[in-house]
Design a protein around this motif. Structure first.
Motif, short mmCIF file in Angstrom:
data_model
loop_
_atom_site.label_atom_id
_atom_site.label_comp_id
_atom_site.label_asym_id
_atom_site.label_seq_id
_atom_site.Cartn_x
_atom_site.Cartn_y
_atom_site.Cartn_z
N TYR A 287 -13.28 6.36 7.38
CA TYR A 287 -12.49 5.93 8.54
C TYR A 287 -12.23 7.10 9.47
CZ TYR A 287 -8.34 8.45 7.03
OH TYR A 287 -7.46 9.45 6.71
N SER A 288 -11.81 6.77 10.69
CA SER A 288 -11.33 7.76 11.66
C SER A 288 -10.04 7.20 12.24
CB SER A 288 -12.38 7.97 12.75
OG SER A 288 -12.01 9.03 13.59
N PRO A 289 -8.99 8.00 12.37
CA PRO A 289 -7.68 7.48 12.79
C PRO A 289 -7.72 6.71 14.11
CG PRO A 289 -7.44 9.72 11.96
CD PRO A 289 -8.92 9.44 12.04
N GLY A 290 -7.18 5.49 14.07
CA GLY A 290 -7.06 4.67 15.26
C GLY A 290 -8.33 3.99 15.71
N ALA A 291 -9.45 4.30 15.07
CA ALA A 291 -10.73 3.67 15.41
C ALA A 291 -10.77 2.25 14.83
CB ALA A 291 -11.89 4.50 14.88
N CYS A 292 -11.89 1.56 15.02
CA CYS A 292 -12.01 0.19 14.53
C CYS A 292 -11.94 0.10 13.01
CB CYS A 292 -13.26 -0.48 15.06
SG CYS A 292 -14.77 0.42 14.70
N ALA B 94 2.50 -5.83 13.31
CA ALA B 94 3.11 -4.50 13.14
C ALA B 94 4.19 -4.50 12.05
CB ALA B 94 3.70 -4.02 14.46
N ALA B 95 4.74 -5.67 11.77
CA ALA B 95 5.80 -5.77 10.75
C ALA B 95 5.24 -5.91 9.34
CB ALA B 95 6.70 -6.97 11.06
N ARG B 96 3.94 -6.16 9.21
CA ARG B 96 3.36 -6.35 7.87
C ARG B 96 3.28 -5.00 7.15
NH1 ARG B 96 0.98 -11.47 7.23
NH2 ARG B 96 -0.20 -10.74 5.42
N PRO B 97 3.72 -4.94 5.89
CA PRO B 97 3.69 -3.68 5.14
C PRO B 97 2.30 -3.06 5.06
CG PRO B 97 5.08 -5.27 4.01
CD PRO B 97 4.42 -6.01 5.13
N ALA B 98 1.26 -3.88 4.92
CA ALA B 98 -0.11 -3.35 4.82
C ALA B 98 -0.53 -2.66 6.11
CB ALA B 98 -1.09 -4.47 4.48
N VAL B 99 -0.08 -3.20 7.24
CA VAL B 99 -0.38 -2.60 8.54
C VAL B 99 0.35 -1.28 8.68
CG1 VAL B 99 -0.19 -2.91 11.05
CG2 VAL B 99 -0.84 -4.85 9.59
N GLN B 100 1.63 -1.29 8.33
CA GLN B 100 2.43 -0.07 8.45
C GLN B 100 1.88 1.04 7.55
OE1 GLN B 100 6.52 -1.17 7.76
NE2 GLN B 100 6.58 -2.51 9.54
N ALA B 101 1.47 0.67 6.34
CA ALA B 101 0.93 1.67 5.40
C ALA B 101 -0.35 2.29 5.95
CB ALA B 101 0.68 1.03 4.04
N ALA B 102 -1.24 1.46 6.51
CA ALA B 102 -2.50 1.97 7.06
C ALA B 102 -2.24 2.88 8.26
CB ALA B 102 -3.43 0.82 7.46
N MET B 103 -1.33 2.46 9.12
CA MET B 103 -1.06 3.25 10.32
C MET B 103 -0.36 4.57 9.97
SD MET B 103 -0.16 0.35 13.16
CE MET B 103 -0.33 1.47 14.55
N LYS B 104 0.50 4.54 8.98
CA LYS B 104 1.15 5.78 8.55
C LYS B 104 0.11 6.74 7.97
CE LYS B 104 5.80 4.01 7.79
NZ LYS B 104 6.75 3.45 6.82
N HIS B 105 -0.78 6.22 7.15
CA HIS B 105 -1.82 7.07 6.55
C HIS B 105 -2.70 7.70 7.64
CE1 HIS B 105 -4.52 8.46 3.36
NE2 HIS B 105 -5.47 8.27 4.26
N GLU B 106 -2.96 6.97 8.70
CA GLU B 106 -3.82 7.46 9.77
C GLU B 106 -3.06 8.30 10.81
OE1 GLU B 106 -6.58 4.67 11.42
OE2 GLU B 106 -7.13 3.84 9.45
N LEU C 293 -0.69 7.24 12.79
CA LEU C 293 -0.38 6.44 13.99
C LEU C 293 1.07 6.00 14.02
CD1 LEU C 293 -3.60 4.22 13.80
CD2 LEU C 293 -3.28 6.32 15.12
N LEU C 294 1.75 6.13 12.90
CA LEU C 294 3.18 5.83 12.79
C LEU C 294 3.84 6.99 12.08
CD1 LEU C 294 3.72 2.15 11.55
CD2 LEU C 294 4.34 3.08 13.77
N LYS C 295 5.06 7.32 12.47
CA LYS C 295 5.78 8.40 11.77
C LYS C 295 6.44 7.83 10.53
CE LYS C 295 6.51 11.24 15.82
NZ LYS C 295 7.46 11.87 16.73
#
Length: 202
Positions: A5-10, A186-198, A200-202
Motif C-alpha cells: 500500500y501507499s498512504p492515501g492511495a487507492c 469515517a465512523a467505522r472502526p475498520a476505516v479509522q484503523a486503516a487511516m490511522k495506520h496510514e 491520515l488520522l491522528k
C-alpha cells in the motif's frame, strides 16, 4: 497475506476491506514516488506496473487491481457479508459499482494529480468527475451505503476516491447524501484503523 500500500492511495480501499474482514495480513509500505519498499527493495520487481494495491497470498500468488482484490477478500469470509454471493444479481450490481468507481471516478481524478496536465484540461476533468459524483449522490438518496442498508466492499473504494476531492479542487461539500455516507464510513472502526495506520488520522 501481504497488502502492498501507499498512504492515501487507492490501496486504502482493500486496507479497509481487510480490516473489516478480520483476516490476518501484513502491511507493506510501497512508495508510489520512489517505487521502493522501506528496506530498499525495488517495488517494480514485485509489481512491474509499479502501482498499489497488490495483495500477495500465503502461497506467493500476487493479485492486483483494487476491485478484484476486495472481492477476493470478501469471498474469504462469506459470513461477514462484505459482498453478495457469486452468481447473484446483487453481486453483479456490486461489480457495477466497483467498475464505475474505478473507471469514471478513480480515473477521472488521475489527471488532476499529474503536474503535467494543462490547467485547461484540469478544469474539464473537475467538471466531469463532479458530474459523476452528483449522480452517485442521487443514487445514495435514502440509502446507508451503495448497496442499500448493508456495507459492502464497494463502499471503501468510494470513500477512498472521494477523499481526494479537496486535494484537487473538486468541491463536493454540497452533495448531502455523499457527505452523510462519508460520515458513516469515517465512523467505522475498520476505516479509522486503516487511516490511522496510514497516517491520515491522528
Amino acid at each position: 497475506m501481504k497488502l502492498y500500500y501507499s498512504p492515501g492511495a487507492c490501496s486504502l480501499s482493500p486496507h479497509i476491506a481487510l480490516n473489516e474482514s478480520g483476516l490476518q495480513f501484513e502491511r507493506v509500505l510501497a512508495s508510489t514516488k520512489t517505487h521502493q519498499l522501506e528496506d530498499g527493495t525495488d517495488y517494480y520487481g514485485i509489481n512491474p506496473l509499479g502501482y498499489v494495491p497488490l495483495l500477495e497470498l500465503d502461497d506467493g500468488t500476487r493479485l492486483t487491481e483494487g476491485p478484484a482484490i476486495v472481492q477476493y477478500i470478501a469471498d474469504q469470509v462469506p459470513a461477514k457479508n462484505l459482498a453478495p454471493a457469486n452468481g447473484t444479481l446483487a453481486r453483479y450490481q456490486l461489480q457495477s459499482w466497483l467498475t464505475l468507481i474505478g473507471t469514471e471516478l478513480h480515473k477521472g481524478f488521475s489527471p488532476l494529480f499529474n503536474p503535467a496536465t494543462p490547467e485547461a484540461y484540469k478544469t474539464i476533468a473537475r467538471e466531469k468527475v463532479l458530474s459523476r459524483l452528483q449522480w452517485v449522490d442521487g443514487q445514495l438518496a435514502g440509502k446507508q451505503y451503495l448497496m442499500g442498508d448493508a456495507f459492502s466492499v464497494a463502499d471503501p473504494y468510494l470513500f477512498t476516491v472521494t477523499n481526494w476531492a479537496p486535494r484537487v479542487g473538486v468541491d463536493i461539500a454540497h452533495l448531502a447524501n455523499l457527505a452523510a455516507f462519508r460520515q458513516r464510513m469515517a465512523a467505522r472502526p475498520a476505516v479509522q484503523a486503516a487511516m490511522k495506520h496510514e497516517g491520515l488520522l491522528k
